[in-house]
Design a protein around this motif. Sequence first.
Motif, PDB file in Angstrom:
ATOM      1  N   SER A   1      -2.229  -6.795  11.538  1.00 13.00           N
ATOM      2  CA  SER A   1      -2.964  -8.027  11.217  1.00 13.00           C
ATOM      3  C   SER A   1      -4.251  -7.697  10.470  1.00 13.00           C
ATOM      4  CB  SER A   1      -3.308  -8.803  12.491  1.00 13.00           C
ATOM      5  OG  SER A   1      -2.135  -9.169  13.156  1.00 13.00           O
ATOM      6  N   ALA A   2      -4.938  -6.643  10.904  1.00 15.34           N
ATOM      7  CA  ALA A   2      -6.176  -6.253  10.218  1.00 15.34           C
ATOM      8  C   ALA A   2      -5.872  -5.927   8.757  1.00 15.34           C
ATOM      9  CB  ALA A   2      -6.814  -5.060  10.922  1.00 15.34           C
TER      10      ALA A   2
ATOM     11  N   THR B   1      -3.596 -16.610   4.210  1.00 11.50           N
ATOM     12  CA  THR B   1      -3.379 -15.911   5.480  1.00 11.50           C
ATOM     13  C   THR B   1      -4.266 -16.528   6.546  1.00 11.50           C
ATOM     14  OG1 THR B   1      -2.881 -13.881   4.268  1.00 11.50           O
ATOM     15  CG2 THR B   1      -3.482 -13.631   6.590  1.00 11.50           C
ATOM     16  N   ILE B   2      -3.651 -16.901   7.669  1.00 12.27           N
ATOM     17  CA  ILE B   2      -4.408 -17.583   8.722  1.00 12.27           C
ATOM     18  C   ILE B   2      -4.311 -16.794  10.016  1.00 12.27           C
ATOM     19  CG2 ILE B   2      -4.694 -19.775   9.973  1.00 12.27           C
ATOM     20  CD1 ILE B   2      -3.146 -21.120   7.762  1.00 12.27           C
TER      21      ILE B   2
ATOM     22  N   VAL C   1       1.054 -16.271   8.772  1.00 15.94           N
ATOM     23  CA  VAL C   1       0.403 -16.737   9.996  1.00 15.94           C
ATOM     24  C   VAL C   1       0.345 -15.614  11.025  1.00 15.94           C
ATOM     25  CG1 VAL C   1       0.425 -18.488  11.823  1.00 15.94           C
ATOM     26  CG2 VAL C   1       1.210 -19.083   9.531  1.00 15.94           C
ATOM     27  N   LEU C   2      -0.869 -15.220  11.378  1.00 19.89           N
ATOM     28  CA  LEU C   2      -1.091 -14.151  12.342  1.00 19.89           C
ATOM     29  C   LEU C   2      -1.540 -14.803  13.648  1.00 19.89           C
ATOM     30  CD1 LEU C   2      -3.266 -11.982   9.904  1.00 19.89           C
ATOM     31  CD2 LEU C   2      -0.766 -11.955  10.128  1.00 19.89           C
TER      32      LEU C   2
ATOM     33  N   ALA D   1       5.636 -16.884  14.205  1.00 16.74           N
ATOM     34  CA  ALA D   1       4.571 -16.244  13.429  1.00 16.74           C
ATOM     35  C   ALA D   1       5.065 -15.110  12.534  1.00 16.74           C
ATOM     36  CB  ALA D   1       3.515 -15.705  14.390  1.00 16.74           C
ATOM     37  N   THR D   2       4.274 -14.789  11.527  1.00 16.82           N
ATOM     38  CA  THR D   2       4.555 -13.616  10.692  1.00 16.82           C
ATOM     39  C   THR D   2       4.297 -12.354  11.516  1.00 16.82           C
ATOM     40  OG1 THR D   2       3.501 -14.903   8.908  1.00 16.82           O
ATOM     41  CG2 THR D   2       4.136 -12.625   8.405  1.00 16.82           C
ATOM     42  N   VAL D   3       3.125 -12.319  12.149  1.00 17.38           N
ATOM     43  CA  VAL D   3       2.784 -11.213  13.059  1.00 17.38           C
ATOM     44  C   VAL D   3       2.215 -11.847  14.336  1.00 17.38           C
ATOM     45  CG1 VAL D   3       1.332  -9.174  13.450  1.00 17.38           C
ATOM     46  CG2 VAL D   3       2.161  -9.673  11.134  1.00 17.38           C
TER      47      VAL D   3
END
Length: 261
Positions: A62-63, A176-177, A197-198, A212-214
């Motif tokens: 995510s980072a 990116t959220i 979406v994280l 979610a994506t991650v």
Amino acid sequence: MARIPDSHPRKKSLESRQKIVDGSSMGLLADSAMIAHGRGEAFDYLLGERTTGSAREAIRESAARLRNARRPVISVNGNTVVLAGDGAIRLAAVLGCPIEVNLYYRTPTRVNGLISLLEEWRSKVSQEDVPDGFDGDWKESVEGVSLLGESPNFEIEGLEGPRSNCTLEGIGGADTILVPLEDGDRCEALISLGKEVLVVDLNPLSRSSRMATVTIVDEVSRAFEGILSHLLNDSDYMQTEWDNRKSLKESLKEIGDHFSE
Ligand code: ATP
Ligand code: MG
């Protein structure tokens, strides 16, 4: 509340619970906030109240994705502001991105109250020591964090009612959220708009976690701290082709492992 001794094994958990109770009595949270928190607590208990290995990987991913984003945004609800408002401000300062207060049960009083709380955090965090690895003017970066959500001017397609409202400067225009404790429906709608979406959610089985994506299966304040540390000190890591299903399966396995340890 009476001071909890440092030796109490559940100190952090009791303090978080009290933050939710205080936030509720201040009128900042919907009634359902306590139910959501209770569900989170139960999963955190099962995970051993620690950041697991799979959560650490998801935090790192995510980072990297937030760093690569063109227009990142951090979307926060009441629980997130109350439990981890300071962490959200630090992340936004490092990323140079806005924070948007986005509530499922939106009332002007709650949105304004949460924005005021974030303003207080912004001023406190701007006085802090510069975090390790940060290159730049900390005070200026923190003070520059914009707090959105008071005047929605955009609707998330595919959702009905007030929960579709957001801002174009924030969630509407973001690619990116980072969104802790999101509702499954809204997560799905954001994904359908082509956004990355994280999600941070202690429940690996929730609809948000699966959409979610991650997904970072971790407590929100721990997750924020982890992302911050990777943003500041792990810039060589490149984002991968993330297999979220595999990561969620791993977190379920970690619950089992925790009990056989
Ligand atoms: P979904 O709609 O995604 O299926 P839900 O309806 O079960 O989710 P909500 O009430 O919409 O759940 O949101 C609360 C979610 O946030 C729960 O899954 C809970 O585990 C999680 N949660 C609660 N507190 C925390 C916390 N402090 N850190 C991370 N996650 C949390
Ligand atoms: Mg839900």
